[in-house]
Scaffold this motif. Structure first.
Motif, PDB file in Angstrom:
ATOM      1  N   TYR A 175       8.570  -9.385   2.114  1.00  0.00           N
ATOM      2  CA  TYR A 175       9.062 -10.133   1.829  1.00  0.00           C
ATOM      3  C   TYR A 175      10.161 -10.862   2.033  1.00  0.00           C
ATOM      4  O   TYR A 175      10.556 -11.380   3.822  1.00  0.00           O
ATOM      5  N   TYR A 176      10.364 -12.757   1.590  1.00  0.00           N
ATOM      6  CA  TYR A 176      10.726 -13.401   1.973  1.00  0.00           C
ATOM      7  C   TYR A 176      11.327 -14.280   1.184  1.00  0.00           C
ATOM      8  O   TYR A 176      11.832 -14.158   0.204  1.00  0.00           O
ATOM      9  N   VAL A 177      12.877 -15.092   1.514  1.00  0.00           N
ATOM     10  CA  VAL A 177      13.175 -16.024   1.097  1.00  0.00           C
ATOM     11  C   VAL A 177      13.486 -17.622   1.481  1.00  0.00           C
ATOM     12  O   VAL A 177      13.946 -17.448   2.417  1.00  0.00           O
ATOM     13  N   GLY A 178      13.540 -18.133   1.195  1.00  0.00           N
ATOM     14  CA  GLY A 178      13.976 -19.521   1.395  1.00  0.00           C
ATOM     15  C   GLY A 178      14.315 -20.063   0.109  1.00  0.00           C
ATOM     16  O   GLY A 178      15.518 -19.456  -0.906  1.00  0.00           O
ATOM     17  N   THR A 179      14.489 -21.654   0.290  1.00  0.00           N
ATOM     18  CA  THR A 179      15.789 -22.778  -1.006  1.00  0.00           C
ATOM     19  C   THR A 179      14.587 -23.524  -1.598  1.00  0.00           C
ATOM     20  O   THR A 179      13.465 -23.865  -0.360  1.00  0.00           O
ATOM     21  N   ASP A 180      14.230 -24.133  -2.905  1.00  0.00           N
ATOM     22  CA  ASP A 180      14.290 -24.609  -3.577  1.00  0.00           C
ATOM     23  C   ASP A 180      14.548 -26.288  -2.901  1.00  0.00           C
ATOM     24  O   ASP A 180      15.751 -26.532  -2.396  1.00  0.00           O
ATOM     25  N   ALA A 181      13.946 -27.199  -3.425  1.00  0.00           N
ATOM     26  CA  ALA A 181      14.557 -28.876  -3.456  1.00  0.00           C
ATOM     27  C   ALA A 181      15.564 -29.762  -3.666  1.00  0.00           C
ATOM     28  O   ALA A 181      16.475 -29.858  -3.361  1.00  0.00           O
ATOM     29  N   ASN A 182      16.651 -28.356  -4.401  1.00  0.00           N
ATOM     30  CA  ASN A 182      17.843 -29.037  -4.996  1.00  0.00           C
ATOM     31  C   ASN A 182      18.173 -27.344  -4.767  1.00  0.00           C
ATOM     32  O   ASN A 182      19.584 -27.462  -4.907  1.00  0.00           O
ATOM     33  N   GLY A 183      17.908 -26.539  -3.530  1.00  0.00           N
ATOM     34  CA  GLY A 183      18.790 -26.042  -3.111  1.00  0.00           C
ATOM     35  C   GLY A 183      19.227 -24.675  -3.974  1.00  0.00           C
ATOM     36  O   GLY A 183      19.902 -23.607  -3.397  1.00  0.00           O
ATOM     37  N   ASN A 184      18.575 -24.136  -4.768  1.00  0.00           N
ATOM     38  CA  ASN A 184      18.702 -22.581  -4.969  1.00  0.00           C
ATOM     39  C   ASN A 184      17.523 -21.432  -4.352  1.00  0.00           C
ATOM     40  O   ASN A 184      17.043 -22.390  -3.516  1.00  0.00           O
ATOM     41  N   GLN A 185      17.589 -20.863  -4.593  1.00  0.00           N
ATOM     42  CA  GLN A 185      17.245 -19.499  -3.658  1.00  0.00           C
ATOM     43  C   GLN A 185      16.002 -19.234  -4.426  1.00  0.00           C
ATOM     44  O   GLN A 185      15.558 -19.167  -5.510  1.00  0.00           O
TER      45      GLN A 185
END
Length: 795
Positions: A175-185
């Protein structure tokens, strides 16, 4: 026993050694490591970190309302939203040994509504959200999530969790977590899949739509980790609920866009307005005794069959006709996915509360030239920028679209069109495109209610700048939600990638323009009637080209627009010293000499301005029929656009033709109506440097202009003594929240600060920028009146 225990690793050691020897002599075998890093697939997010427990993402909607998304549990025993912390999120998925065979646990997608901290489910949760014994394995227990079949004729009647659930055959999950270009998880579950000789790396991804609306994309990436091509079909199934209300009907979004459910307070919608969105869908009755997720497919009754989309239902059509409902989404069958290649499957999901809108933007294109699915220099593309409102009892005032045309594309400004809610297409004036900045600002000015959509389309040609590259084009969709945004303009975006085939023959084709009174060439020029305008076209075979232009094949044409008249012939000059010659520019001229790498031909000619002041003329040249020395056909090549502004005028070149306030039932009460659309553009041509104001006036006492019913002669009465017609006046920009000002006979400025130069002011007078305040005694009828526009110098 002891010998056999050690015999196996020795045999394996020789086996792998043999593979290594064979590889040296040219025989290959794909052997993939089972260890997962999270970077095996390029999903556009670069900052993934592995986590041992789930985390909840939130996308704000407004006023304490947000869209939540995660894998696994997201609520506590009191029905409150948590941060996640589900430590079973990467546990191998299983079917319970008791209860229904429909059930599936762990790594389940969970998208919900966070209403001021209260958890509102959008898929059925076993055990109830208020049960003190709620367990992570009960999250979305009765939904299959992603399913996979290995035959296009897989039977619809036996499409059960046991047979087709993708999660059941995933191992080694992380399971992984990151952020997109708009700062959303963003979050994802990645694992190895193996069944019946099929081996893949699977990635299930949740992220907010790149357009940044309250809309979560549920994505699946399938990477072929075997040594042979693989064919398969993907579907997605969910047992619906809304908050605590399970008996909801699945309805059609219309226009083959997907499905939705609603319960009086909340609404859930599932749309294919996403990249690689589903193409088929069904609303089905949920069968707790044995659920077949493809049960409703017909003609034929297997994975190749059709769903509810085949009926092209209007918005709101009931698809389930049963109390306990579910839905299934399907994508086209994937054939021969090559080793190491990846396939992508996507659906968008949003949940909202009345009266919030859910604007969803989508940009797509079709190639109108190519027949093999590939894009090449010279091909003509048609772009469609669509905005849909999937809100609940809501309104979205869609004002305009801004699109910066990238290098590698040349827009045709005369091809810009608007398509309204009913599908009616109207042309948008070419002045909406600024050739200097290569920016399209297309007015839409339509009010979209639930399930409605509107679009802007235009055509563009692929230029040589795009050769062998991928061109990305992004559209920005602007508007307001009058119920929740307090007049603040919000922007949503959608991008599309255009991969362009490379060609060993490299060339460029450009056009420049200038007034003969000026010294510098450029892509824009100004002129008045009678002026002489000079053009210069250059076609170059680039020095890195591996081929030459064949002699006497390419035909040069420049069809001048109305408003320009050619002055004599064009002169063709060759860089390689070949003698120059003159010829017509509008009837086709064959370029006689060949052009080797590094060679070019320059075409110069002039034209006289004959058009009216206030007109903008666009122009390009084409080179068609050309072939390379090796015999490759070049098709039709087009230069960049040049722009000529015919000036010496101060005035309006376009004014709105209609401001529509819709319909209303008075019921003896005072009413305030906002306009639901504005047709036409407000454009000023002003060649002077003097600042000016733009005002609009309305005289309710003038029988020639007052708003009245033409059948009865009844005149609209203003509400009390506050006035009848109002305009949202801005201070310095169209994006200002503005203040409401009465429009009367004296005139009202559309902006308190002045303007200079040529201006497209449509965004100051668009949808939601006007109000009518009606008296309780207003008589029924169809009313119309006239307003007056004026330009005056700013003092």
């Amino acid at each position: 026993m002891r010998r056999s225990r050690y015999l196996k690793p020795i045999i394996l050691s020789f086996f792998f050694f043999a593979l290594l020897i064979l590889g040296v002599f040219g025989t290959s075998q794909n052997v993939k490591a089972a260890t997962i890093t999270g970077n095996e697939i390029d999903d556009g997010i670069k900052n993934w970190t592995t986590q041992g427990n789930s985390q909840v993402g939130q996308k704000t909607i407004g006023n304490g309302l947000s869209l939540g998304y995660t894998f696994g549990l997201a609520n506590d025993a009191n029905g409150k939203v948590t941060k996640g912390n589900d430590t079973t999120v990467a546990t191998n998925s299983t079917q319970p040994t008791t209860n229904s065979s429909n059930n599936l646990s762990f790594s389940k997608i969970n998208i919900f509504l966070n209403d001021n901290g209260n958890y509102k489910a959008s898929q059925f949760q076993s055990g109830g959200t208020l049960n003190t014994n709620i367990k992570p394995e009960n999250v979305s227990l009765s939904s299959i999530d992603f399913g996979i079949v290995f035959s296009p004729t897989a039977a619809a009647s036996n499409s059960t969790v046991k047979d087709y659930a993708l999660l059941l055959n995933m191992t080694g999950k992380k399971y992984y977590v990151g952020t997109d270009a708009n700062g959303n998880q963003a979050s994802k579950v990645v694992g190895n899949y193996s069944k019946d000789g099929h081996t893949f790396l699977m990635e299930i991804l949740l992220r907010v739509s790149p357009g940044n609306s309250a809309f979560v994309q549920r994505e699946l990436y399938v990477k072929n980790t075997s040594g042979t091509p693989q064919s398969f079909g993907i579907f997605y199934g969910e047992d619906t609920t809304l908050s605590t209300y399970d008996t909801v009907h699945v309805k059609d979004l219309g226009n083959k866009n997907g499905v939705y459910i609603e319960d009086g307070s909340y609404k859930l919608m599932v749309s294919n307005n996403v990249p690689d969105g589903f193409t088929k869908y069904t609303g089905v009755r949920y069968n707790s005794n044995g659920m077949s997720w493809l049960q409703k497919l017909t003609n034929p009754t297997n994975f190749s069959g059709s769903g509810d989309e085949a009926n092209n239902n209007p918005y709101g059509t009931d698809l389930t006709l049963g109390s306990d409902s579910a839905y299934t989404l399907m994508w086209p069958y994937t054939t021969n996915l090559q080793p190491d290649e990846t396939a992508h499957f996507n659906s968008g999901m949003g949940v909202t509360e009345s009266p919030y809108s859910v604007p969803v933007a989508q940009k797509t294109f079709t190639n109108e030239t190519s027949t093999d699915g590939k894009n090449r220099v010279g091909d003509k593309l048609k772009f469609k920028l669509k905005m849909g409102n999937y809100g609940y009892k809501s309104q979205w005032n869609f004002s305009n679209i801004e699109d910066k045309i990238p290098d590698g594309l040349q827009i045709d400004p005369n091809s810009i069109k608007k398509i309204n809610q009913s599908g009616t297409s109207t042309s948008i004036d070419s002045s909406a495109y600024d050739a200097t900045t290569k920016t399209l600002n297309a007015p839409v000015n339509l009010s979209l209610t639930d399930g409605q959509e509107a679009s802007v389309t235009f055509e563009a040609t692929i230029t040589s700048d795009a050769d062998g590259s991928t061109v990305t084009n992004t559209g920005d969709f602007l508007g307001t939600d009058p119920n929740t945004d307090n007049g603040v303009t919000k922007t949503y975006s959608s991008s599309v990638d255009i991969p362009v085939e490379g060609n060993p023959y490299k060339d460029s084709f450009t056009q420049q323009i200038k007034n003969s009174k000026d010294s510098d060439w450029g892509t824009t020029a100004k002129g008045s009637k009678g002026d002489t305008i000079n053009f210069q076209n250059t076609y170059t075979v680039k020095s890195n080209s591996t081929d030459s232009l064949k002699a006497a094949t390419a035909s040069f044409i420049n069809k001048l627009p109305t408003g320009l008249t050619a002055d004599g012939s064009a002169t063709f000059t060759f860089s390689n010293g070949t003698a120059s010659y003159t010829s017509s520019i509008e009837n086709g001229t064959i370029i006689v000499p060949s052009l080797a790498p590094g060679d070019s031909v320059t075409v110069t000619y002039s034209a006289t301005v004959t058009g009216d002041a206030g007109t903008t003329l666009y122009n390009d040249a084409t080179l068609s029929g050309g072939k390379t020395s090796s015999g490759v056909s070049l098709g039709t090549l087009t230069t960049n656009q040049t722009e000529l502004n015919i000036e010496n005028m101060i005035g309006f070149t376009s004014i709105p033709t209609k401001i529509d306030f819709g319909t209303v039932h008075m019921a003896g009460k005072e009413k305030t109506l906002s306009n639901v659309s504005t047709d036409g553009q407000l454009i000023v041509n002003n060649s002077s440097s003097v600042p000016y104001n733009v005002t609009v006036s309305y005289d309710n006492a003038d029988s020639e202009t007052q708003i009245k019913d033409p059948l009865t002669g009844t005149v609209l009465d203003p509400s009390a003594d506050t006035g009848l017609l109002f305009l949202k006046q801005r201070s310095s920009a169209a994006t200002d929240s503005g203040t409401w000002q009465t429009v009367d006979a004296t005139g009202t400025k559309i902006r308190t600060s002045s303007f200079t130069g040529n201006q497209d002011l449509t965004n100051y007078v668009g949808v939601g920028d006007w109000q009518l305040k009606l008296s309780p005694t207003t008589n029924p009828g169809g009313y119309s009146g006239k307003i007056t526009w004026n330009i005056s110098d700013s003092i």
